[in-house]
Design an enzyme around this catalytic site. Sequence first.
Site, PDB file in Angstrom:
ATOM      1  N   TYR A  86      36.303  32.074  46.978  1.00 20.82           N
ATOM      2  CA  TYR A  86      36.121  33.109  45.947  1.00 20.82           C
ATOM      3  C   TYR A  86      34.666  33.089  45.458  1.00 20.82           C
ATOM      4  O   TYR A  86      34.006  34.126  45.357  1.00 20.82           O
ATOM      5  CB  TYR A  86      37.088  32.821  44.800  1.00 20.82           C
ATOM      6  CG  TYR A  86      37.051  33.818  43.660  1.00 20.82           C
ATOM      7  CD1 TYR A  86      37.676  35.052  43.765  1.00 20.82           C
ATOM      8  CD2 TYR A  86      36.405  33.517  42.461  1.00 20.82           C
ATOM      9  CE1 TYR A  86      37.657  35.967  42.713  1.00 20.82           C
ATOM     10  CE2 TYR A  86      36.375  34.421  41.404  1.00 20.82           C
ATOM     11  CZ  TYR A  86      37.004  35.648  41.535  1.00 20.82           C
ATOM     12  OH  TYR A  86      36.981  36.539  40.495  1.00 20.82           O
ATOM     13  N   SER A 128      31.604  37.798  38.973  1.00 22.03           N
ATOM     14  CA  SER A 128      32.375  36.846  38.169  1.00 22.03           C
ATOM     15  C   SER A 128      31.415  35.779  37.660  1.00 22.03           C
ATOM     16  O   SER A 128      30.325  35.595  38.209  1.00 22.03           O
ATOM     17  CB  SER A 128      33.439  36.186  39.054  1.00 22.03           C
ATOM     18  OG  SER A 128      34.012  35.071  38.415  1.00 22.03           O
TER      19      SER A 128
HETATM   20  N1  LIG Z   1      40.715  37.947  35.733  1.00 22.64           N
HETATM   21  C1  LIG Z   1      39.643  37.205  35.732  1.00 22.64           C
HETATM   22  O1  LIG Z   1      39.613  36.121  35.105  1.00 22.64           O
HETATM   23  C2  LIG Z   1      38.405  37.638  36.458  1.00 22.64           C
HETATM   24  C3  LIG Z   1      37.207  36.966  36.178  1.00 22.64           C
HETATM   25  C4  LIG Z   1      36.054  37.338  36.836  1.00 22.64           C
HETATM   26  C5  LIG Z   1      36.081  38.378  37.745  1.00 22.64           C
HETATM   27  N2  LIG Z   1      37.237  39.019  38.006  1.00 22.64           N
HETATM   28  C6  LIG Z   1      37.192  40.095  39.010  1.00 22.64           C
HETATM   29  O2  LIG Z   1      37.656  41.293  38.422  1.00 22.64           O
HETATM   30  C7  LIG Z   1      38.143  42.161  39.444  1.00 22.64           C
HETATM   31  C8  LIG Z   1      39.491  42.717  39.009  1.00 22.64           C
HETATM   32  O3  LIG Z   1      40.419  41.652  38.916  1.00 22.64           O
HETATM   33  P1  LIG Z   1      41.526  41.570  37.774  1.00 22.64           P
HETATM   34  O4  LIG Z   1      41.323  40.299  37.072  1.00 22.64           O
HETATM   35  O5  LIG Z   1      41.582  42.832  37.013  1.00 22.64           O
HETATM   36  O6  LIG Z   1      42.821  41.341  38.702  1.00 22.64           O
HETATM   37  P2  LIG Z   1      44.147  42.211  38.914  1.00 22.64           P
HETATM   38  O7  LIG Z   1      44.902  41.478  39.971  1.00 22.64           O
HETATM   39  O8  LIG Z   1      44.804  42.482  37.609  1.00 22.64           O
HETATM   40  O9  LIG Z   1      43.590  43.585  39.481  1.00 22.64           O
HETATM   41  C9  LIG Z   1      43.058  43.708  40.784  1.00 22.64           C
HETATM   42  C10 LIG Z   1      43.488  45.052  41.356  1.00 22.64           C
HETATM   43  O10 LIG Z   1      42.885  45.180  42.663  1.00 22.64           O
HETATM   44  C11 LIG Z   1      43.887  45.655  43.557  1.00 22.64           C
HETATM   45  N3  LIG Z   1      43.575  45.239  44.914  1.00 22.64           N
HETATM   46  C12 LIG Z   1      43.724  44.004  45.460  1.00 22.64           C
HETATM   47  N4  LIG Z   1      43.375  44.030  46.743  1.00 22.64           N
HETATM   48  C13 LIG Z   1      42.995  45.307  47.024  1.00 22.64           C
HETATM   49  C14 LIG Z   1      42.537  45.953  48.197  1.00 22.64           C
HETATM   50  N5  LIG Z   1      42.426  45.296  49.346  1.00 22.64           N
HETATM   51  N6  LIG Z   1      42.226  47.268  48.123  1.00 22.64           N
HETATM   52  C15 LIG Z   1      42.388  47.951  46.962  1.00 22.64           C
HETATM   53  N7  LIG Z   1      42.825  47.393  45.831  1.00 22.64           N
HETATM   54  C16 LIG Z   1      43.124  46.081  45.863  1.00 22.64           C
HETATM   55  C17 LIG Z   1      45.192  45.041  43.065  1.00 22.64           C
HETATM   56  O11 LIG Z   1      46.334  45.732  43.551  1.00 22.64           O
HETATM   57  C18 LIG Z   1      45.008  45.142  41.560  1.00 22.64           C
HETATM   58  O12 LIG Z   1      45.483  46.370  41.062  1.00 22.64           O
HETATM   59  C19 LIG Z   1      38.184  41.318  40.719  1.00 22.64           C
HETATM   60  O13 LIG Z   1      37.063  41.626  41.508  1.00 22.64           O
HETATM   61  C20 LIG Z   1      38.104  39.905  40.199  1.00 22.64           C
HETATM   62  O14 LIG Z   1      37.565  39.014  41.141  1.00 22.64           O
HETATM   63  C21 LIG Z   1      38.416  38.680  37.378  1.00 22.64           C
END
Ligand SMILES: NC(=O)c1ccc[n+]([C@@H]2O[C@H](COP(=O)([O-])OP(=O)(O)OC[C@H]3O[C@@H](n4cnc5c(N)ncnc54)[C@H](O)[C@@H]3O)[C@@H](O)[C@H]2O)c1
Length: 283
Positions: free
Chosen positions: A158, A145
């Site tokens: 985080y 991130s």
């Molecule tokens: N959305 C943002 O702004 C952002 C920014 C930077 C990084 N990220 C990173 O991107 C990645 C994906 O996040 P996203 O934004 O798509 O969120 P999201 O919540 O839409 O998707 C995350 C997915 O991971 C699954 N998940 C959660 N815990 C889990 C576990 N213990 N085992 C298996 N699956 C699990 C959830 O059910 C969900 O389907 C994460 O690592 C997040 O930290 C997101």
Amino acid sequence: MDVANLHDRTALVTGAGSGIGRASALAFARRGANLAICDVNETSLAATETEARRLGVSVVARRVDVASAAEMQAFAGAVHAEVEAVDVLMNNAGVGLGGGVLETSLEDWHWIVGINLFGVVHGIHHFVPAMVRRGRGGHVVNVASMAGYVAGSLLPAYTTTKFAVIGLSESLREELAPHRIGVTAVCPGIINTGIIEASRMRGAQATEAARAEMKRSFTRRNYTPERVAENVLRAIQRNRAVAPISPEAWTFYYLKRLFPGFVRFLGGQLTKRQTAAARRGSD
Ligand SMILES: NC(=O)c1ccc[n+]([C@@H]2O[C@H](COP(=O)([O-])OP(=O)(O)OC[C@H]3O[C@@H](n4cnc5c(N)ncnc54)[C@H](O)[C@@H]3O)[C@@H](O)[C@H]2O)c1
């Protein structure tokens, strides 16, 4: 690794039921890759599976908690029964946690480190040795991130996990280079996904009004997970070590290098603004 045509390749994505994981899995499938996908949420995982099958690729889909070494090992068993090794391993599953260190319980720490850091460690541990043994190269994408290189008091737990994911990725990259396996830490900025709904909130941010305000700001920003997926493919193609995704992620990437004090100042201002907004929301 050339990602123009992924026919006869296998891409594994954790957390593929929603957001960045879902969009990336489908982007790999559109280029012909067979998929190995997992998520804790069976319903959303099944929806991704159905859409991928419509694209004509084969799919191994399992309900897996990435924080569990045993469940990841069982998933590896199921995947390696189909293919000798995966070609792309994308450790994406992650959760958010807002609130200061003083407001974060030990259980919160175990929860977020378990998913955001040990989830990545488990993915590497259970899938990379087979990639090395097979000797056909490949790529590991770890989803970090912008919070993996910019710290502030809004998201300390985080942020800790995401700094760690970048450190792990850079270390692994050196080790895997002789095996022609690239490693990229992708660092998205503010992406419009379901992450806010699933996040734990502590302290001043722990109100539904504050969560709703944060969700609105992510929606207003409206950088889609599909755009992230395109950038993930580009980062693999270019074998980038660290790949910021979105204009704000790039801006902070360079600002942090050139003016770290200014970035700390901006972080402090942002915290004040968010805390004030959270207070207004809960009044
Ligand atoms: N959305 C943002 O702004 C952002 C920014 C930077 C990084 N990220 C990173 O991107 C990645 C994906 O996040 P996203 O934004 O798509 O969120 P999201 O919540 O839409 O998707 C995350 C997915 O991971 C699954 N998940 C959660 N815990 C889990 C576990 N213990 N085992 C298996 N699956 C699990 C959830 O059910 C969900 O389907 C994460 O690592 C997040 O930290 C997101």
